[in-house]
Design a protein around this motif. Sequence first.
Motif, PDB file in Angstrom:
ATOM      1  N   MET A 182      46.197  26.307  57.945  1.00  0.00           N
ATOM      2  CA  MET A 182      45.063  25.702  58.625  1.00  0.00           C
ATOM      3  C   MET A 182      44.603  24.430  57.931  1.00  0.00           C
ATOM      4  O   MET A 182      44.386  23.395  58.557  1.00  0.00           O
ATOM      5  N   GLY A 183      44.465  24.504  56.617  1.00  0.00           N
ATOM      6  CA  GLY A 183      43.949  23.354  55.887  1.00  0.00           C
ATOM      7  C   GLY A 183      42.449  23.168  56.120  1.00  0.00           C
ATOM      8  O   GLY A 183      41.871  23.707  57.072  1.00  0.00           O
ATOM      9  N   TYR A 184      41.815  22.411  55.240  1.00  0.00           N
ATOM     10  CA  TYR A 184      40.396  22.124  55.419  1.00  0.00           C
ATOM     11  C   TYR A 184      40.209  21.110  56.552  1.00  0.00           C
ATOM     12  O   TYR A 184      41.046  20.232  56.758  1.00  0.00           O
ATOM     13  N   PRO A 185      39.120  21.231  57.292  1.00  0.00           N
ATOM     14  CA  PRO A 185      38.888  20.269  58.380  1.00  0.00           C
ATOM     15  C   PRO A 185      38.530  18.890  57.845  1.00  0.00           C
ATOM     16  O   PRO A 185      38.066  18.746  56.704  1.00  0.00           O
ATOM     17  N   ARG A 186      38.749  17.889  58.686  1.00  0.00           N
ATOM     18  CA  ARG A 186      38.297  16.547  58.346  1.00  0.00           C
ATOM     19  C   ARG A 186      36.769  16.525  58.313  1.00  0.00           C
ATOM     20  O   ARG A 186      36.117  17.337  58.975  1.00  0.00           O
ATOM     21  N   PRO A 187      36.170  15.608  57.546  1.00  0.00           N
ATOM     22  CA  PRO A 187      34.706  15.588  57.446  1.00  0.00           C
ATOM     23  C   PRO A 187      34.008  15.525  58.796  1.00  0.00           C
ATOM     24  O   PRO A 187      33.011  16.224  59.028  1.00  0.00           O
ATOM     25  N   GLU A 188      34.537  14.722  59.729  1.00  0.00           N
ATOM     26  CA  GLU A 188      33.881  14.601  61.033  1.00  0.00           C
ATOM     27  C   GLU A 188      33.994  15.895  61.842  1.00  0.00           C
ATOM     28  O   GLU A 188      33.069  16.266  62.579  1.00  0.00           O
ATOM     29  N   ASP A 189      35.122  16.603  61.670  1.00  0.00           N
ATOM     30  CA  ASP A 189      35.272  17.880  62.374  1.00  0.00           C
ATOM     31  C   ASP A 189      34.388  18.955  61.750  1.00  0.00           C
ATOM     32  O   ASP A 189      33.813  19.785  62.465  1.00  0.00           O
ATOM     33  N   GLU A 190      34.277  18.931  60.423  1.00  0.00           N
ATOM     34  CA  GLU A 190      33.415  19.914  59.773  1.00  0.00           C
ATOM     35  C   GLU A 190      31.947  19.672  60.124  1.00  0.00           C
ATOM     36  O   GLU A 190      31.174  20.627  60.287  1.00  0.00           O
ATOM     37  N   LEU A 191      31.571  18.403  60.266  1.00  0.00           N
ATOM     38  CA  LEU A 191      30.201  18.090  60.674  1.00  0.00           C
ATOM     39  C   LEU A 191      29.937  18.623  62.073  1.00  0.00           C
ATOM     40  O   LEU A 191      28.853  19.172  62.359  1.00  0.00           O
ATOM     41  N   ARG A 192      30.926  18.515  62.958  1.00  0.00           N
ATOM     42  CA  ARG A 192      30.787  19.064  64.304  1.00  0.00           C
ATOM     43  C   ARG A 192      30.637  20.582  64.260  1.00  0.00           C
ATOM     44  O   ARG A 192      29.826  21.168  64.990  1.00  0.00           O
ATOM     45  N   LEU A 193      31.415  21.225  63.382  1.00  0.00           N
ATOM     46  CA  LEU A 193      31.294  22.681  63.236  1.00  0.00           C
ATOM     47  C   LEU A 193      29.896  23.077  62.784  1.00  0.00           C
ATOM     48  O   LEU A 193      29.328  24.067  63.267  1.00  0.00           O
ATOM     49  N   LEU A 194      29.337  22.307  61.865  1.00  0.00           N
ATOM     50  CA  LEU A 194      27.997  22.619  61.364  1.00  0.00           C
ATOM     51  C   LEU A 194      26.943  22.507  62.459  1.00  0.00           C
ATOM     52  O   LEU A 194      25.884  23.133  62.385  1.00  0.00           O
ATOM     53  N   GLY A 195      27.238  21.718  63.485  1.00  0.00           N
ATOM     54  CA  GLY A 195      26.280  21.567  64.569  1.00  0.00           C
ATOM     55  C   GLY A 195      26.467  22.549  65.705  1.00  0.00           C
ATOM     56  O   GLY A 195      25.506  22.879  66.409  1.00  0.00           O
ATOM     57  N   THR A 196      27.699  23.033  65.906  1.00  0.00           N
ATOM     58  CA  THR A 196      27.976  23.868  67.078  1.00  0.00           C
ATOM     59  C   THR A 196      28.250  25.334  66.747  1.00  0.00           C
ATOM     60  O   THR A 196      28.093  26.197  67.611  1.00  0.00           O
ATOM     61  N   HIS A 197      28.689  25.627  65.519  1.00  0.00           N
ATOM     62  CA  HIS A 197      29.106  26.990  65.194  1.00  0.00           C
ATOM     63  C   HIS A 197      28.082  27.752  64.350  1.00  0.00           C
ATOM     64  O   HIS A 197      28.328  28.884  63.960  1.00  0.00           O
ATOM     65  N   VAL A 198      26.945  27.132  64.051  1.00  0.00           N
ATOM     66  CA  VAL A 198      25.927  27.799  63.244  1.00  0.00           C
ATOM     67  C   VAL A 198      25.007  28.609  64.162  1.00  0.00           C
ATOM     68  O   VAL A 198      24.410  28.077  65.087  1.00  0.00           O
ATOM     69  N   GLY A 199      24.928  29.900  63.913  1.00  0.00           N
ATOM     70  CA  GLY A 199      24.040  30.758  64.690  1.00  0.00           C
ATOM     71  C   GLY A 199      24.627  31.238  65.998  1.00  0.00           C
ATOM     72  O   GLY A 199      24.012  32.057  66.677  1.00  0.00           O
ATOM     73  N   THR A 200      25.790  30.749  66.387  1.00  0.00           N
ATOM     74  CA  THR A 200      26.436  31.189  67.621  1.00  0.00           C
ATOM     75  C   THR A 200      27.908  31.454  67.355  1.00  0.00           C
ATOM     76  O   THR A 200      28.518  30.820  66.498  1.00  0.00           O
ATOM     77  N   ASP A 201      28.454  32.392  68.085  1.00  0.00           N
ATOM     78  CA  ASP A 201      29.867  32.698  67.987  1.00  0.00           C
ATOM     79  C   ASP A 201      30.580  31.990  69.131  1.00  0.00           C
ATOM     80  O   ASP A 201      30.406  32.358  70.297  1.00  0.00           O
ATOM     81  N   PRO A 202      31.402  30.966  68.829  1.00  0.00           N
ATOM     82  CA  PRO A 202      32.042  30.215  69.913  1.00  0.00           C
ATOM     83  C   PRO A 202      32.988  31.065  70.752  1.00  0.00           C
ATOM     84  O   PRO A 202      33.284  30.721  71.895  1.00  0.00           O
ATOM     85  N   LEU A 203      33.462  32.179  70.191  1.00  0.00           N
ATOM     86  CA  LEU A 203      34.367  33.040  70.945  1.00  0.00           C
ATOM     87  C   LEU A 203      33.680  33.706  72.136  1.00  0.00           C
ATOM     88  O   LEU A 203      34.321  34.033  73.134  1.00  0.00           O
ATOM     89  N   LEU A 204      32.359  33.908  72.030  1.00  0.00           N
ATOM     90  CA  LEU A 204      31.637  34.582  73.103  1.00  0.00           C
ATOM     91  C   LEU A 204      31.640  33.766  74.391  1.00  0.00           C
ATOM     92  O   LEU A 204      31.498  34.318  75.484  1.00  0.00           O
ATOM     93  N   ALA A 205      31.781  32.459  74.265  1.00  0.00           N
ATOM     94  CA  ALA A 205      31.765  31.596  75.443  1.00  0.00           C
ATOM     95  C   ALA A 205      33.146  31.451  76.080  1.00  0.00           C
ATOM     96  O   ALA A 205      33.275  30.829  77.137  1.00  0.00           O
ATOM     97  N   MET A 206      34.167  32.026  75.452  1.00  0.00           N
ATOM     98  CA  MET A 206      35.523  31.883  75.973  1.00  0.00           C
ATOM     99  C   MET A 206      35.785  32.834  77.133  1.00  0.00           C
ATOM    100  O   MET A 206      35.334  33.984  77.120  1.00  0.00           O
ATOM    101  N   SER A 207      36.530  32.355  78.114  1.00  0.00           N
ATOM    102  CA  SER A 207      37.001  33.181  79.223  1.00  0.00           C
ATOM    103  C   SER A 207      38.504  32.988  79.334  1.00  0.00           C
ATOM    104  O   SER A 207      39.024  31.905  79.036  1.00  0.00           O
ATOM    105  N   PRO A 208      39.234  34.010  79.775  1.00  0.00           N
ATOM    106  CA  PRO A 208      40.690  33.867  79.922  1.00  0.00           C
ATOM    107  C   PRO A 208      41.047  32.761  80.909  1.00  0.00           C
ATOM    108  O   PRO A 208      40.408  32.615  81.947  1.00  0.00           O
ATOM    109  N   VAL A 209      42.054  31.979  80.564  1.00  0.00           N
ATOM    110  CA  VAL A 209      42.521  30.908  81.458  1.00  0.00           C
ATOM    111  C   VAL A 209      43.932  31.199  81.977  1.00  0.00           C
ATOM    112  O   VAL A 209      44.479  30.413  82.754  1.00  0.00           O
TER     113      VAL A 209
END
Length: 324
Positions: A182-209
């Motif tokens: 996997m490797g560590y994320p790029r700084p801009e991607d990690e910043l995005r994670l800090l904004g979208t993945h804190v307090g919510t589980d992104p998997l819960l919003a997934m639906s089968p495609v």
Amino acid sequence: MTTVQGQAPTLAEATATAAAVRHAVQQVVVGKDEVVDLALVALLAEGHLLVEDVPGVGKTLLAKALARSIDCSVRRIQFTPDLLPSDVTGVSIFNQERGDFEFRPGAVFANVVIGDEINRASPKTQSALLEAMEEQQVTVDGRTYPLPPPFLVVATQNPVEMDGTYPLPEAQRDRFMVRVAMGYPRPEDELRLLGTHVGTDPLLAMSPVADAEEVRRAVAAVAEVHVSEALRHYVLALTQATRTHPDLRLGASPRAGLQLVRAGRALAALVGRDHVLPDDVAHLAVPVLAHRLLPSARGRTARKDPATVVREIVAATPVPGARG
């Protein structure tokens, strides 16, 4: 996506299915497009995926996201030192009412099996997956039980230097088509994670495609992607070079060559191409071959890991149609 029953699967179907799954997974696994594509290669080529890296970089998240994007049966196995082989494969239990033994399937009976931290279980328990991964079946007490297609094992593991881990047996490493880090994320991607993945589980919003039938059709279509004779010779040259390289004491098996061809077909299908290019093989050489190889004493002394050796072999091997 819908398919017409009774018609032969097409490459366009496979490409569309892969694109839908890729987009769904990328919404959760941020900034790791190359890793996601390699996971899709394993899925479309009927292989298995090994995700190796340090804790906390999203190994299990990738496995779960891939599983949730497909409407099929999913089982997770948390590998621990006390996990038994029967927990994986299943066990025959005596039914007093019927006066006979009945088979209770283990966690491996699913379309997608997530093996979390696989190298924290003993080698004996790890080996319980060997038959399932190679032959898509399980044998218990002399009886053989088929596993449902499609069948994909997505295993995560921590580096062997971490406490409480066991090295994967060579036979099991050879059954994983692709290994990714996997490797560590790029700084801009990690910043995005800090904004979208804190307090919510992104998997819960997934639906089968996609569903299991669409994946089966995609796998069938990928198997028809053309591989030229010259390209087969190229794959053979790469695998044979690993068997004679002085920095390696264990080279690539014939299974590795077969899986490199199948992975090349899947990579071509991802972009809608009906034939495999030498660039596809060269691109996949490290993720498909390196984890199967063992360094020699000379290689360890020179501190050359198998991935470095594979890159050297690819650079030194004539490419069909380009030279030689």
